[in-house]
Write a protein that holds these residues in place. Sequence first.
Motif, short mmCIF file in Angstrom:
data_model
loop_
_atom_site.label_atom_id
_atom_site.label_comp_id
_atom_site.label_asym_id
_atom_site.label_seq_id
_atom_site.Cartn_x
_atom_site.Cartn_y
_atom_site.Cartn_z
N GLY A 1 -14.97 -12.09 28.60
CA GLY A 1 -15.05 -10.68 28.25
C GLY A 1 -14.65 -10.39 26.81
O GLY A 1 -14.95 -9.32 26.29
N ILE A 2 -13.97 -11.35 26.17
CA ILE A 2 -13.57 -11.16 24.77
C ILE A 2 -14.75 -11.44 23.84
O ILE A 2 -14.92 -10.80 22.80
CB ILE A 2 -12.40 -12.09 24.42
N THR A 3 -15.58 -12.39 24.22
CA THR A 3 -16.76 -12.73 23.43
C THR A 3 -17.93 -12.98 24.37
O THR A 3 -17.73 -13.30 25.55
CB THR A 3 -16.50 -13.98 22.56
N SER A 4 -19.14 -12.84 23.86
CA SER A 4 -20.34 -12.98 24.70
C SER A 4 -20.95 -14.37 24.62
O SER A 4 -22.04 -14.60 25.11
CB SER A 4 -21.39 -11.93 24.30
N THR A 5 -20.26 -15.32 23.97
CA THR A 5 -20.80 -16.67 23.87
C THR A 5 -20.69 -17.38 25.22
O THR A 5 -19.82 -17.08 26.04
CB THR A 5 -20.05 -17.48 22.80
N SER A 6 -21.58 -18.34 25.46
CA SER A 6 -21.57 -19.11 26.70
C SER A 6 -20.48 -20.19 26.63
O SER A 6 -20.24 -20.75 25.55
CB SER A 6 -22.94 -19.76 26.90
N PRO A 7 -19.74 -20.47 27.72
CA PRO A 7 -19.92 -19.94 29.07
C PRO A 7 -19.14 -18.67 29.35
O PRO A 7 -19.13 -18.20 30.49
CB PRO A 7 -19.39 -21.09 29.93
N LEU A 8 -18.49 -18.09 28.33
CA LEU A 8 -17.64 -16.92 28.57
C LEU A 8 -18.45 -15.71 29.02
O LEU A 8 -17.95 -14.87 29.76
CB LEU A 8 -16.85 -16.58 27.30
#
Length: 248
Positions: free
Chosen positions: A30-37
């Motif tokens: 939720g802090i960043t939209s990069t995968s896998p986040l």
Amino acid sequence: MALSHASLSLISMIFLAGSIVMLFFVILSGITSTSPLSKTYFLRADTSGITGARAISQWTYFRICGDGNENCSQSWADPPVGYAWSSNPQKAPAELVGDHGGDTTSSYYFYMWRFGWVFYLLGLFFEVLTFASGFLALCSRLGSAVSGLVSLIALVFLTVGVSLMTATFVKMRNAFVAVNRDASVGTYAFGFSWGAWAALLISTILFCIGRHSNKTDAPSSGRRWGRRSRSTRSRRSYDGRRVKEEYP
């Protein structure tokens, strides 16, 4: 061949490092939209039509987000699950709504999530302490004992935290499904959480084994392993001279 405490401690630290990394994947979701986040969330549910809610809500560790962990709320410490909608919402599952968190969350879900959130963080804190003490374990069996003890504390906290999280969000999913709304628990979040727990369990066991590991003892003086020395004694021969007699 038995491993030395240093080798066992090194393997323990590798598992421990893996556990810590997986926990950070969950915490930073939720802090960043990069995968896998971007795919890491505890619960994804259809919240369309609920007062003040997004069409899709995804619950992460610090935030409540929309689809793809975008359009997130501000970060909160142990945010009530009802922060996904407004106070006293319409069309929300009645089981989830109550007078906690600004009239958004029921008592059960408010406290279950809060305690799970705190125990999860305590588990991570003691894991980091274990990793720091692991360097002592590389040098001595006493260090292995200290690391094993701290690791066991981390395991207890993480067990409680992940168990509470699992119970909370599985019941939330069931509450949404009961009112004909699509909902699913997050594969990545719980995969990382239970994977971190398993890695920590293995690390704890190896630290404890390292505490009791011993180096191979040197052969005893005067003997070789698997062979006995021959003894001698003297006796008198028939002619009066002293001779030696060997016997096994």
